[in-house]
Write a protein that holds these residues in place. Structure first.
Motif, mmCIF file in Angstrom:
data_model
loop_
_atom_site.group_PDB
_atom_site.id
_atom_site.type_symbol
_atom_site.label_atom_id
_atom_site.label_comp_id
_atom_site.label_asym_id
_atom_site.label_seq_id
_atom_site.Cartn_x
_atom_site.Cartn_y
_atom_site.Cartn_z
ATOM 1 N N VAL A 354 2.526 12.266 -6.669
ATOM 2 C CA VAL A 354 2.160 12.778 -5.347
ATOM 3 C C VAL A 354 2.159 11.651 -4.316
ATOM 4 O O VAL A 354 2.677 11.802 -3.202
ATOM 5 N N ILE A 355 1.587 10.509 -4.670
ATOM 6 C CA ILE A 355 1.564 9.367 -3.750
ATOM 7 C C ILE A 355 2.997 8.918 -3.447
ATOM 8 O O ILE A 355 3.345 8.615 -2.295
ATOM 9 N N ILE A 356 3.836 8.884 -4.469
ATOM 10 C CA ILE A 356 5.231 8.494 -4.253
ATOM 11 C C ILE A 356 5.918 9.476 -3.308
ATOM 12 O O ILE A 356 6.635 9.080 -2.376
ATOM 13 N N GLY A 357 5.694 10.766 -3.513
ATOM 14 C CA GLY A 357 6.327 11.764 -2.664
ATOM 15 C C GLY A 357 5.863 11.695 -1.217
ATOM 16 O O GLY A 357 6.654 11.871 -0.286
ATOM 17 N N LEU A 358 4.578 11.386 -1.017
ATOM 18 C CA LEU A 358 4.045 11.350 0.332
ATOM 19 C C LEU A 358 4.442 10.101 1.099
ATOM 20 O O LEU A 358 4.618 10.143 2.320
ATOM 21 N N THR A 377 7.971 -8.362 -4.586
ATOM 22 C CA THR A 377 6.797 -9.173 -4.906
ATOM 23 C C THR A 377 5.521 -8.386 -4.650
ATOM 24 O O THR A 377 4.594 -8.383 -5.468
ATOM 25 N N MET A 378 5.484 -7.702 -3.520
ATOM 26 C CA MET A 378 4.274 -6.956 -3.145
ATOM 27 C C MET A 378 4.092 -5.701 -3.999
ATOM 28 O O MET A 378 2.973 -5.406 -4.449
ATOM 29 N N GLY A 379 5.177 -4.936 -4.233
ATOM 30 C CA GLY A 379 5.050 -3.680 -4.963
ATOM 31 C C GLY A 379 4.493 -3.849 -6.367
ATOM 32 O O GLY A 379 3.471 -3.231 -6.709
ATOM 33 N N PRO A 380 5.118 -4.678 -7.227
ATOM 34 C CA PRO A 380 4.534 -4.890 -8.553
ATOM 35 C C PRO A 380 3.134 -5.496 -8.493
ATOM 36 O O PRO A 380 2.301 -5.217 -9.363
ATOM 37 N N GLY A 381 2.864 -6.319 -7.461
ATOM 38 C CA GLY A 381 1.518 -6.875 -7.333
ATOM 39 C C GLY A 381 0.486 -5.785 -7.101
ATOM 40 O O GLY A 381 -0.603 -5.799 -7.704
ATOM 41 N N ILE A 382 0.800 -4.830 -6.223
ATOM 42 C CA ILE A 382 -0.116 -3.711 -5.988
ATOM 43 C C ILE A 382 -0.229 -2.846 -7.235
ATOM 44 O O ILE A 382 -1.333 -2.380 -7.591
ATOM 45 N N ALA A 383 0.897 -2.616 -7.917
ATOM 46 C CA ALA A 383 0.840 -1.865 -9.175
ATOM 47 C C ALA A 383 -0.055 -2.582 -10.180
ATOM 48 O O ALA A 383 -0.810 -1.940 -10.925
ATOM 49 N N GLY A 384 0.019 -3.922 -10.213
ATOM 50 C CA GLY A 384 -0.849 -4.687 -11.100
ATOM 51 C C GLY A 384 -2.318 -4.467 -10.783
ATOM 52 O O GLY A 384 -3.163 -4.394 -11.690
ATOM 53 N N PHE A 387 -3.207 -1.145 -12.303
ATOM 54 C CA PHE A 387 -3.444 -1.276 -13.748
ATOM 55 C C PHE A 387 -4.800 -1.922 -14.005
ATOM 56 O O PHE A 387 -5.532 -1.526 -14.919
ATOM 57 N N GLY A 388 -5.113 -2.953 -13.218
ATOM 58 C CA GLY A 388 -6.401 -3.619 -13.386
ATOM 59 C C GLY A 388 -7.573 -2.683 -13.133
ATOM 60 O O GLY A 388 -8.607 -2.763 -13.814
ATOM 61 N N MET A 389 -7.421 -1.784 -12.171
ATOM 62 C CA MET A 389 -8.484 -0.815 -11.895
ATOM 63 C C MET A 389 -8.691 0.138 -13.072
ATOM 64 O O MET A 389 -9.800 0.614 -13.312
ATOM 65 N N LEU A 390 -7.604 0.425 -13.804
ATOM 66 C CA LEU A 390 -7.755 1.258 -15.008
ATOM 67 C C LEU A 390 -8.640 0.587 -16.041
ATOM 68 O O LEU A 390 -9.281 1.257 -16.857
ATOM 69 N N ALA A 391 -8.681 -0.732 -16.014
ATOM 70 C CA ALA A 391 -9.463 -1.468 -16.999
ATOM 71 C C ALA A 391 -10.960 -1.306 -16.793
ATOM 72 O O ALA A 391 -11.737 -1.601 -17.705
ATOM 73 N N PHE A 404 -8.824 8.255 -10.333
ATOM 74 C CA PHE A 404 -7.989 8.630 -9.198
ATOM 75 C C PHE A 404 -7.619 7.436 -8.320
ATOM 76 O O PHE A 404 -6.433 7.262 -7.983
ATOM 77 N N PRO A 405 -8.575 6.589 -7.907
ATOM 78 C CA PRO A 405 -8.180 5.432 -7.090
ATOM 79 C C PRO A 405 -7.194 4.512 -7.803
ATOM 80 O O PRO A 405 -6.266 3.976 -7.182
ATOM 81 N N ALA A 406 -7.378 4.324 -9.106
ATOM 82 C CA ALA A 406 -6.484 3.442 -9.855
ATOM 83 C C ALA A 406 -5.067 3.996 -9.861
ATOM 84 O O ALA A 406 -4.097 3.257 -9.625
ATOM 85 N N LEU A 407 -4.926 5.285 -10.118
ATOM 86 C CA LEU A 407 -3.590 5.885 -10.151
ATOM 87 C C LEU A 407 -2.968 5.957 -8.758
ATOM 88 O O LEU A 407 -1.742 5.848 -8.609
ATOM 89 N N ALA A 408 -3.798 6.135 -7.733
ATOM 90 C CA ALA A 408 -3.277 6.146 -6.367
ATOM 91 C C ALA A 408 -2.711 4.774 -6.002
ATOM 92 O O ALA A 408 -1.630 4.675 -5.398
ATOM 93 N N VAL A 409 -3.425 3.717 -6.358
ATOM 94 C CA VAL A 409 -2.934 2.361 -6.084
ATOM 95 C C VAL A 409 -1.679 2.085 -6.894
ATOM 96 O O VAL A 409 -0.708 1.494 -6.393
ATOM 97 N N LEU A 410 -1.655 2.526 -8.147
ATOM 98 C CA LEU A 410 -0.462 2.364 -8.970
ATOM 99 C C LEU A 410 0.719 3.102 -8.350
ATOM 100 O O LEU A 410 1.846 2.575 -8.296
#
Length: 553
Positions: A354-358, A377-384, A387-391, A404-410
């Motif tokens: 959903v985030i990708i589509g929006l 550089t920025m995109g994988p960093g934000i994805a990281g 992932f860290g929020m999932l921890a 939800f916030p972790a997956l939204a940031v991912l």
């Protein structure tokens, strides 16, 4: 390998932002360069197609069936494990057997379509996929399920690239851009709702239903293809198929993955583990030698002379390693440790597509404005960070406050990454090699998921066992009781002790097991985050500054 698109005409063809946004959604759900593969197909060849809409419907049904099957299985794994009494390693192979043959054969499978006829290979892939789906649904034990999943992967390796090539053969000019948008948009919707629908089938009926549902879809797809799709070929596809390369790639990856999946059971120093990993490395080295000396390699090594192309593939490997691992272990953890149903676990993953589509419309034009290095550089960093929020996900935490916030940031990180990744892969090689480059990057993403399930399985199982042992020490559970209860059984016959399904959820043992599984996910998420951050660092040092044409982005 013209089936993965030897022509570059479409690369330079403008595709409206609305279509591009939809394509990015399915790219993230299926593979990072599926959109790129479509866009790099050669111009239409063969006799004209009189039923283009029906031909497009056939490609949508066929490719969506393969994409959905790859994601739906993840939410069904706990149910499969419980019914078949399977080990963690067996559950890994239920996924890896499919990815192994899809990833290693997709390049040569596409070449078969060009050489033998795209419709013929497409229908053959559909038929093989459907028969394997029936075998999966009827599997009496986990070994037969794994074997059937491997055959499914072979079928997908035939039907997926052929479906993409059919679009290139049937449509030209602006028609092709609209067809791509339709394919990607519908595929994005089906990929997003697939885990939810699959979870509902598991909850309402059985995990076997997710495989039976492929049969009517396959019949409808085959009928549409026979009626509407011309059996086009590439007149220049006279080269021999690289069967030796495909076989060595599959054997090497299979041996390497087998050694890794056996490591939690036997230990990394066990002869079986070391022998399998060593054999895998040697066979993969032989694969590289074969490709370097072949007249018609399925993976020409000279494209890696481009620093940007090599860097983009390294970023793909690391980022999709993390994504594949997280999406494998997260549904399992939500069901086992958090008490989610399969339907709820599938719905929980929706923030990413959903985030990708929006946001894809907003970020799609950034590549030509800022250049890919900064975005990769920025995109994988934000994805990281995601992932860290999932921890920090808590067993008792609220979905909206933690997951939800972790997956939204991912999802945001993936949105920023997809477009510049596509542009870099396409722009880093000469136009006539764009199809080869796209096919390689597509295969790299699938192999990344294969390796993630195998490698992160070690992290998950070892962390689970160590955490559970500590919790049982706190509960003063005797060692002999642990062995008789198989709580730490070396073969990992179940992630939960026998009878755990009958234990009241509030008992100390049930809480200890849930906490151990949740802690195992935290460890996996941290490794995924490290891989994403490493991908960001590699992009910063390997991708050259500058921009690529917006048509490639």
């Amino acid at each position: 390998m013209r089936s993965i698109g030897a022509g570059a005409n479409l690369v330079r063809q403008h595709i409206p932002d609305s279509l591009r946004r939809a394509a990015h959604v399915i790219a993230a759900q299926a593979s990072p360069c599926d959109e790129l593969v479509i866009r790099s197909q050669p111009a239409g060849v063969g006799r004209p197609c009189q039923r283009k809409r029906l031909a497009l419907a056939a490609t949508i049904l066929g490719s969506s069936m393969a994409f959905i099957d790859g994601s739906v299985v993840n939410v069904a794994l706990p149910s499969i494990q419980s019914e078949l009494g399977a080990s963690v390693a067996a559950m890994q192979w239920v996924v890896d057997a499919y990815l192994l043959f899809l990833g290693s054969l997709v390049l040569v499978g596409g070449a078969m379509g060009d050489k033998l006829g795209r419709r013929s290979v497409f229908i053959a892939g559909i038929a093989l996929f459907a028969l394997a789906s029936v075998a999966c649904a009827l599997a009496p034990h986990v070994g037969s399920l794994i074997a059937a999943r491997a055959v499914q992967g072979i079928g997908a390796a035939l039907l997926v690239p052929s479906s993409l090539a059919i679009i290139g053969a049937v449509f030209n000019g602006e028609e092709r851009g609209r067809a791509i948008g339709t394919w990607a948009g519908i595929g994005a919707i089906t990929s997003a709702i697939g885990p939810v629908a699959g979870g509902w089938l598991v909850d309402a009926f059985s995990w076997r239903a997710i495989f039976f549902i492929n049969v009517p879809l396959a019949i409808a797809t085959s009928v549409l293809a026979v009626w509407s799709v011309p059996n086009s070929r590439d007149p220049d596809a006279s080269q021999q198929l690289d069967w030796l390369g495909a076989a060595t790639a599959a054997a090497g990856l299979g041996a390497f993955a087998f050694g890794l999946t056996e490591a939690p059971t036997h230990g990394l120093g066990h002869p079986l583990v070391l022998g399998a990993i060593g054999a895998g490395v040697l066979v993969l080295a032989a694969f590289m030698a074969i490709e370097a000396n072949s007249r018609n390699p399925m993976m020409p090594l000279d494209v890696f002379r481009s620093r940007d192309f090599t860097g983009a593939n390294l970023v793909t490997l690391l980022l999709y390693f993390g994504l594949g691992g997280a999406l494998f272990f997260l549904p399992f953890t939500l069901i086992r440790a958090h008490g989610y149903t399969a339907t709820e676990a599938g719905a929980a993953l929706l923030p990413v597509p959903v985030i990708i589509g929006l946001l894809s419309r907003l970020t799609g034009g950034w590549t030509s404005r800022y250049g890919p290095r900064w975005l990769l550089t920025m995109g994988p960093g934000i994805a990281g960070i995601g992932f860290g929020m999932l921890a920090v996900l808590s067993v008792r935490g609220s979905y909206w406050a933690s997951l939800f916030p972790a997956l939204a940031v991912l999802g945001l990180g993936m949105t920023i990454t997809v477009a510049p990744l596509t542009a870099t892969v396409m722009g880093s090689v000469p136009g006539e090699r764009a199809g080869v480059a796209s096919g390689i990057n597509n295969a790299v993403a699938r192999v990344a998921s294969l390796l993630a399930v195998a490698v992160l399985g070690i992290v998950f199982v070892w962390t689970h066992h160590a955490t559970l042992a500590a919790r049982l020490d706190q509960l003063h559970v005797p060692q002999d009781a642990r062995r008789s209860g198989q709580l730490l059984e070396p073969n990992a016959q179940s992630m939960a002790p026998p009878g755990a399904a009958h234990m009241p959820p509030g008992t100390p043992l049930a809480r200890a097991e849930a906490e151990a599984i949740a802690e195992a996910l935290r460890a996996v998420a941290l490794v995924c985050a490290a891989c994403a951050f490493a991908g960001a660092g590699l992009a910063a040092v390997t991708i050259r500054p500058g921009t690529y044409p917006s048509s490639a982005s």
